[in-house]
Design a protein around this motif. Structure first.
Motif, mmCIF file in Angstrom:
data_model
loop_
_atom_site.group_PDB
_atom_site.id
_atom_site.type_symbol
_atom_site.label_atom_id
_atom_site.label_comp_id
_atom_site.label_asym_id
_atom_site.label_seq_id
_atom_site.Cartn_x
_atom_site.Cartn_y
_atom_site.Cartn_z
ATOM 1 N N ASP A 18 0.863 -1.180 0.000
ATOM 2 C CA ASP A 18 0.000 0.000 0.000
ATOM 3 C C ASP A 18 0.899 1.229 0.000
ATOM 4 O O ASP A 18 2.003 1.188 0.550
ATOM 5 C CB ASP A 18 -0.880 0.026 1.252
ATOM 6 C CG ASP A 18 -1.827 -1.167 1.327
ATOM 7 O OD1 ASP A 18 -2.063 -1.816 0.297
ATOM 8 O OD2 ASP A 18 -2.323 -1.438 2.436
ATOM 9 N N ARG A 31 -2.491 10.525 -10.876
ATOM 10 C CA ARG A 31 -3.159 9.218 -10.971
ATOM 11 C C ARG A 31 -3.023 8.630 -12.371
ATOM 12 O O ARG A 31 -2.751 7.438 -12.520
ATOM 13 C CB ARG A 31 -4.638 9.336 -10.586
ATOM 14 C CG ARG A 31 -4.847 9.650 -9.110
ATOM 15 C CD ARG A 31 -6.298 9.926 -8.799
ATOM 16 N NE ARG A 31 -6.746 11.060 -9.605
ATOM 17 C CZ ARG A 31 -8.008 11.335 -9.896
ATOM 18 N NH1 ARG A 31 -8.978 10.567 -9.454
ATOM 19 N NH2 ARG A 31 -8.318 12.382 -10.627
ATOM 20 N N GLU A 35 -1.145 5.150 -13.172
ATOM 21 C CA GLU A 35 -1.799 4.043 -13.871
ATOM 22 C C GLU A 35 -0.963 3.614 -15.079
ATOM 23 O O GLU A 35 -0.722 2.419 -15.296
ATOM 24 C CB GLU A 35 -3.200 4.455 -14.318
ATOM 25 C CG GLU A 35 -3.935 3.363 -15.084
ATOM 26 C CD GLU A 35 -5.253 3.845 -15.655
ATOM 27 O OE1 GLU A 35 -6.210 3.054 -15.632
ATOM 28 O OE2 GLU A 35 -5.329 5.005 -16.133
ATOM 29 N N TRP A 46 -4.461 -0.264 -7.759
ATOM 30 C CA TRP A 46 -5.316 0.910 -7.928
ATOM 31 C C TRP A 46 -4.649 2.154 -7.352
ATOM 32 O O TRP A 46 -3.680 2.067 -6.599
ATOM 33 C CB TRP A 46 -6.677 0.685 -7.279
ATOM 34 C CG TRP A 46 -6.607 0.300 -5.830
ATOM 35 C CD1 TRP A 46 -6.477 -0.974 -5.325
ATOM 36 C CD2 TRP A 46 -6.630 1.166 -4.700
ATOM 37 N NE1 TRP A 46 -6.423 -0.934 -3.952
ATOM 38 C CE2 TRP A 46 -6.525 0.366 -3.536
ATOM 39 C CE3 TRP A 46 -6.741 2.547 -4.549
ATOM 40 C CZ2 TRP A 46 -6.521 0.897 -2.251
ATOM 41 C CZ3 TRP A 46 -6.738 3.083 -3.258
ATOM 42 C CH2 TRP A 46 -6.635 2.260 -2.135
ATOM 43 N N LYS A 48 -5.948 6.405 -6.071
ATOM 44 C CA LYS A 48 -7.031 7.385 -5.937
ATOM 45 C C LYS A 48 -6.565 8.592 -5.139
ATOM 46 O O LYS A 48 -5.608 8.520 -4.364
ATOM 47 C CB LYS A 48 -8.272 6.769 -5.301
ATOM 48 C CG LYS A 48 -8.165 6.502 -3.819
ATOM 49 C CD LYS A 48 -9.507 6.028 -3.276
ATOM 50 C CE LYS A 48 -9.468 5.947 -1.762
ATOM 51 N NZ LYS A 48 -10.775 5.657 -1.205
ATOM 52 N N THR A 50 -7.128 11.380 -2.167
ATOM 53 C CA THR A 50 -7.760 11.386 -0.851
ATOM 54 C C THR A 50 -8.293 12.784 -0.564
ATOM 55 O O THR A 50 -7.912 13.758 -1.229
ATOM 56 C CB THR A 50 -6.760 11.008 0.260
ATOM 57 O OG1 THR A 50 -5.810 12.074 0.403
ATOM 58 C CG2 THR A 50 -6.044 9.702 -0.054
ATOM 59 N N GLY A 57 -3.004 4.222 -2.706
ATOM 60 C CA GLY A 57 -3.325 3.072 -3.539
ATOM 61 C C GLY A 57 -2.611 1.818 -3.097
ATOM 62 O O GLY A 57 -2.019 1.761 -2.015
ATOM 63 N N TYR A 99 -5.951 -8.455 -8.109
ATOM 64 C CA TYR A 99 -6.596 -7.612 -9.125
ATOM 65 C C TYR A 99 -6.212 -8.132 -10.502
ATOM 66 O O TYR A 99 -5.181 -8.777 -10.665
ATOM 67 C CB TYR A 99 -6.144 -6.150 -8.990
ATOM 68 C CG TYR A 99 -6.329 -5.602 -7.593
ATOM 69 C CD1 TYR A 99 -7.558 -5.123 -7.165
ATOM 70 C CD2 TYR A 99 -5.270 -5.581 -6.692
ATOM 71 C CE1 TYR A 99 -7.733 -4.637 -5.878
ATOM 72 C CE2 TYR A 99 -5.427 -5.098 -5.402
ATOM 73 C CZ TYR A 99 -6.665 -4.629 -5.004
ATOM 74 O OH TYR A 99 -6.832 -4.156 -3.731
ATOM 75 N N SER A 103 -6.149 0.275 -11.945
ATOM 76 C CA SER A 103 -7.224 1.221 -12.245
ATOM 77 C C SER A 103 -7.165 2.459 -11.352
ATOM 78 O O SER A 103 -6.561 2.444 -10.281
ATOM 79 C CB SER A 103 -8.582 0.535 -12.070
ATOM 80 O OG SER A 103 -8.747 0.135 -10.721
ATOM 81 N N ILE A 104 -7.814 3.505 -11.841
ATOM 82 C CA ILE A 104 -7.998 4.730 -11.061
ATOM 83 C C ILE A 104 -9.339 4.605 -10.355
ATOM 84 O O ILE A 104 -10.352 4.300 -10.985
ATOM 85 C CB ILE A 104 -7.982 5.977 -11.972
ATOM 86 C CG1 ILE A 104 -6.610 6.130 -12.628
ATOM 87 C CG2 ILE A 104 -8.347 7.223 -11.168
ATOM 88 C CD1 ILE A 104 -6.531 7.245 -13.660
ATOM 89 N N ARG A 105 -9.328 4.817 -9.051
ATOM 90 C CA ARG A 105 -10.571 4.790 -8.277
ATOM 91 C C ARG A 105 -10.999 6.211 -7.963
ATOM 92 O O ARG A 105 -10.180 7.106 -7.837
ATOM 93 C CB ARG A 105 -10.381 4.016 -6.968
ATOM 94 C CG ARG A 105 -10.182 2.537 -7.180
ATOM 95 C CD ARG A 105 -10.160 1.812 -5.860
ATOM 96 N NE ARG A 105 -10.015 0.375 -6.056
ATOM 97 C CZ ARG A 105 -9.902 -0.498 -5.077
ATOM 98 N NH1 ARG A 105 -9.913 -0.087 -3.815
ATOM 99 N NH2 ARG A 105 -9.773 -1.784 -5.335
ATOM 100 N N TYR A 106 -12.316 6.371 -7.791
ATOM 101 C CA TYR A 106 -12.872 7.697 -7.497
ATOM 102 C C TYR A 106 -13.650 7.677 -6.206
ATOM 103 O O TYR A 106 -14.066 6.672 -5.730
ATOM 104 C CB TYR A 106 -13.778 8.155 -8.646
ATOM 105 C CG TYR A 106 -13.003 8.298 -9.941
ATOM 106 C CD1 TYR A 106 -12.321 9.473 -10.217
ATOM 107 C CD2 TYR A 106 -12.922 7.251 -10.849
ATOM 108 C CE1 TYR A 106 -11.589 9.611 -11.392
ATOM 109 C CE2 TYR A 106 -12.194 7.382 -12.017
ATOM 110 C CZ TYR A 106 -11.539 8.561 -12.281
ATOM 111 O OH TYR A 106 -10.813 8.698 -13.438
#
Length: 106
Positions: A18, A31, A35, A46, A48, A50, A57, A99, A103-106
């Motif tokens: 992490d 981001r 990616e 991933w 994202k 904050t 990520g 995974y 990916s990009i998280r939102y």
């Protein structure tokens, strides 16, 4: 020769870590570049933003590639970013990837 490479790849240690990156890392395509860099290296996980202005990520893959990505997150980032520091936690060896892509998280 190919069989030897396949066997080497099968026995390669997989690592998960992490991360949280501090500095000017939002609004500078961090981001998107993360990616792209992870996919280029064949890593999964991933990224994202904050609410406190950092990027966080998880990255997983072969140990050497994860270590190289940690260096990239600490020192390179996106062209317009300014990285003050990157914290890494929960670093561990895993038996399989959790995974299928990055990916990009939102």
């Amino acid at each position: 020769m190919l069989l030897g490479r396949r066997l080497a790849a099968m026995t390669e240690l997989l690592k998960s870590v992490d991360y949280e990156v501090f500095g000017t890392v939002q609004g500078v395509c961090f981001r998107m570049y993360t990616e792209g860099e992870a996919k280029k290296r064949g890593l999964v996980g991933w990224v994202k933003n904050t609410s406190k202005g950092t990027v966080t990520g998880q990255v997983q893959g072969p140990e050497e590639k994860v270590d190289a990505m940690k260096s990239w997150l600490s020192k390179v980032g996106s062209p317009s970013s300014r990285i003050d520091r990157a914290d890494f936690s929960n670093e561990k060896t895993i038996s399989k990837l959790e995974y299928s892509d990055f990916s990009i998280r939102y």
